[in-house]
Design an enzyme around this catalytic site. Sequence first.
Site, PDB file in Angstrom:
ATOM      1  N   GLY A  84      -5.946   2.414  11.841  1.00 21.17           N
ATOM      2  CA  GLY A  84      -6.003   1.607  10.627  1.00 21.17           C
ATOM      3  C   GLY A  84      -5.507   0.194  10.842  1.00 21.17           C
ATOM      4  O   GLY A  84      -5.349  -0.554   9.872  1.00 21.17           O
ATOM      5  N   HIS A  85      -5.229  -0.160  12.092  1.00 23.17           N
ATOM      6  CA  HIS A  85      -4.670  -1.478  12.396  1.00 23.17           C
ATOM      7  C   HIS A  85      -5.633  -2.270  13.274  1.00 23.17           C
ATOM      8  O   HIS A  85      -6.277  -1.730  14.170  1.00 23.17           O
ATOM      9  CB  HIS A  85      -3.327  -1.327  13.114  1.00 23.17           C
TER      10      HIS A  85
ATOM     11  N   ASP B 281      20.385  13.587   5.111  1.00 27.71           N
ATOM     12  CA  ASP B 281      20.335  14.938   5.661  1.00 27.71           C
ATOM     13  C   ASP B 281      19.240  15.758   4.989  1.00 27.71           C
ATOM     14  O   ASP B 281      18.554  15.297   4.080  1.00 27.71           O
ATOM     15  CB  ASP B 281      21.707  15.625   5.570  1.00 27.71           C
TER      16      ASP B 281
ATOM     17  N   ASP C 165      -0.289  -3.973   6.413  1.00 25.47           N
ATOM     18  CA  ASP C 165      -1.058  -3.287   7.458  1.00 25.47           C
ATOM     19  C   ASP C 165      -2.536  -3.583   7.220  1.00 25.47           C
ATOM     20  O   ASP C 165      -3.016  -3.475   6.088  1.00 25.47           O
ATOM     21  CB  ASP C 165      -0.839  -1.778   7.393  1.00 25.47           C
TER      22      ASP C 165
ATOM     23  N   HIS D 196      -7.679  -0.874   5.399  1.00 25.36           N
ATOM     24  CA  HIS D 196      -6.663  -0.166   6.182  1.00 25.36           C
ATOM     25  C   HIS D 196      -7.045   1.312   6.165  1.00 25.36           C
ATOM     26  O   HIS D 196      -8.132   1.682   5.707  1.00 25.36           O
ATOM     27  CB  HIS D 196      -5.293  -0.444   5.546  1.00 25.36           C
TER      28      HIS D 196
ATOM     29  N   HIS E 247       0.858  -1.195   0.000  1.00 23.04           N
ATOM     30  CA  HIS E 247       0.000   0.000   0.000  1.00 23.04           C
ATOM     31  C   HIS E 247       0.891   1.240   0.000  1.00 23.04           C
ATOM     32  O   HIS E 247       2.117   1.125   0.029  1.00 23.04           O
ATOM     33  CB  HIS E 247      -0.950  -0.001   1.196  1.00 23.04           C
TER      34      HIS E 247
ATOM     35  N   ASP F 153       0.604  -8.202  11.014  1.00 17.83           N
ATOM     36  CA  ASP F 153       0.665  -6.856  11.599  1.00 17.83           C
ATOM     37  C   ASP F 153       0.366  -6.913  13.104  1.00 17.83           C
ATOM     38  O   ASP F 153      -0.683  -7.390  13.524  1.00 17.83           O
ATOM     39  CB  ASP F 153      -0.355  -5.981  10.871  1.00 17.83           C
TER      40      ASP F 153
ATOM     41  N   ASP G 229       5.727   4.805   5.297  1.00 18.83           N
ATOM     42  CA  ASP G 229       6.551   3.825   5.996  1.00 18.83           C
ATOM     43  C   ASP G 229       6.608   2.493   5.257  1.00 18.83           C
ATOM     44  O   ASP G 229       7.190   1.520   5.738  1.00 18.83           O
ATOM     45  CB  ASP G 229       6.080   3.620   7.443  1.00 18.83           C
ATOM     46  N   HIS G 230       6.021   2.480   4.028  1.00 15.80           N
ATOM     47  CA  HIS G 230       6.096   1.284   3.184  1.00 15.80           C
ATOM     48  C   HIS G 230       6.644   1.577   1.788  1.00 15.80           C
ATOM     49  O   HIS G 230       7.162   0.663   1.139  1.00 15.80           O
ATOM     50  CB  HIS G 230       4.724   0.626   3.069  1.00 15.80           C
TER      51      HIS G 230
ATOM     52  N   HIS H 299     -10.988  10.089  15.302  1.00 12.02           N
ATOM     53  CA  HIS H 299      -9.957   9.281  14.658  1.00 12.02           C
ATOM     54  C   HIS H 299     -10.131   7.833  15.085  1.00 12.02           C
ATOM     55  O   HIS H 299     -10.479   7.549  16.236  1.00 12.02           O
ATOM     56  CB  HIS H 299      -8.552   9.758  15.045  1.00 12.02           C
TER      57      HIS H 299
END
Length: 590
Positions: free
Chosen positions: A371-372, A447, A167, A145, A75, A199, A79-80, A368
Amino acid sequence: MVKNETSSALKIIPLGGLHEIGKNTCVFEYDDEIILLDAGLAFPTEAMHGVNIVLPDTTYLRENRHKIKGMIVTHGHEDHIGGIAFHLKQFEIPVIYGPRLAMAMLEGKLEEAGVRDRTELRTVRPRDVVRLGKHFVVEYIRNTHSIADSFTVAINTPLGVVIHTGDFKIDHTPVDGENFDLQRLAEHGEKGVLCLLSDSTNAEVPGFTPSERSVYPNLDREFGKATGRLFVTTFASSVHRINMILQLAQKHNRAVSVVGRSMLNLIAHARNLGYIKCDDSVFHPLHAVRNMPDEKVLILTTGSQGETMAAMTRIANKEHPHIRIRPGDTVLFSANPIPGNTIAVVNTIDKLMIQGATVVYGRDKGIHVSGHGCQEEQKLMIALTRPKFFVPFHGEHRMLVKHAQTAQSMGIPAENMIIIQNGDVVELTENAIRVGGKVPSGIELVDTTSSGMVSAKVLQERQRMAEEGIVTIAAAIDWNGKLLAKPEIHLRGVVTSVERSLVQKWVQQRIEEILTVRWSEFTQPGEGEQLEVDWGGLQGTLERELQRSIRRELQCQPSVTLLMQIPDEPPVKVADGRRRRTRTAAQVAS
């Protein structure tokens, strides 16, 4: 299942995502072939000064680049997929398969990084099957998700089927109507699943994760209560959430101005693919909404995690060039802080409240949902797939441990599951699972220019300067090894009760002591009796000795830099005893 032609072990090597949240990257290796599953990034901690992006150590992939057959993307979260552009600068990936939204986002990233020509992007749809190399056949299974177009994958290998959940949560009423393909999971479970990688993010939380739809009425309530300008911040990638926010903006007759590059890009891609549906008339440029009544304005921004350069953080810090908070504004945080970001988020909330905004945040407000999946969804995943072996993935250590306990309660024997760390080489056969070694698994830091890696040594120097300050010493030395003037001392960020004049006095004494005792170590006669001095060696020695002395005298650990000035030309004796000056060959060349 791919036919089992050998008895080799399948290697599963996580390079990121274990004992942490972020930079999810996993290697699957069989014989001479490697496929990658996702390649994410993480964001720096406060101690990583000047660092913009945190990536997993890819030494193993660089050393085995000739084995890489391709990548599967589950997805489009950063972070993926956030690390892929950086990795393509170091090694090629022949082909990348992934969902339409993830591939649309990735294509823009690769174009911007100038590496679009180093791979081929191919989109997949639910139940599509793709082959990578001789040994891997991958099936994409729709899941649910917090981002649209998310998938679980079934990886067919010579030893059996390995399911990686990606996820996931199990949302029975998804906003986009795309239901989790639980039937296909059950079919794999019926045929036999060798191993499940699942997950673990919410492994500590009992029950079920609420549906994304449950957020809508709570957001609707807060929209109705706001009497002035309304600010909403959420994850830029939360397509379903953004879609609901835009629907509510139309319902409450508010013009929407989107602030934040990542949010703008995501909305553009999601609208093109049909995941966000709204009229063009909803959107207005920032300069246009300034002239509208406050009760007609909604500003949708990034920065729900307190990221330094994100729009909401800059607004809170009074650093945004076009937006200032004023009394009567309402700010909705439609996101919970991910681990490590809590302090940054609460600081942002405090600054907004000090400026007069009403800030709505917290789990109790219901604006909120995660999603997990929680424990009951993790149990359902295990029940459907019925794996022989189990490895908890994607989470911090306590989450992995709890998930393993849940799996054991579902009947998976303790000897058939392992808790691993980044870099562990999981060796999986038809009858056993074990950790068979380790590969490099640290971090690589990019950096703020996004053009170069920050070495561990450079990061340590930055940390030392930030925590203890820096001492700069300028000293002029002649060809006889004598100081030409008093050294200049500059202390920056150094906390000490010692007066500067006293520091200057004993620094001068220490330099003179070193020059008196050790000058001969760095000088020797050259051709034509020309004097040769190892100025570099002398500077290094002086800097090290001064650093020891300063740290001892000041009782702190500042970074010490010596700027040494020397004459341009060395003196040379001639026959009549007079001195003349000549340049060395090195000086002439320079």
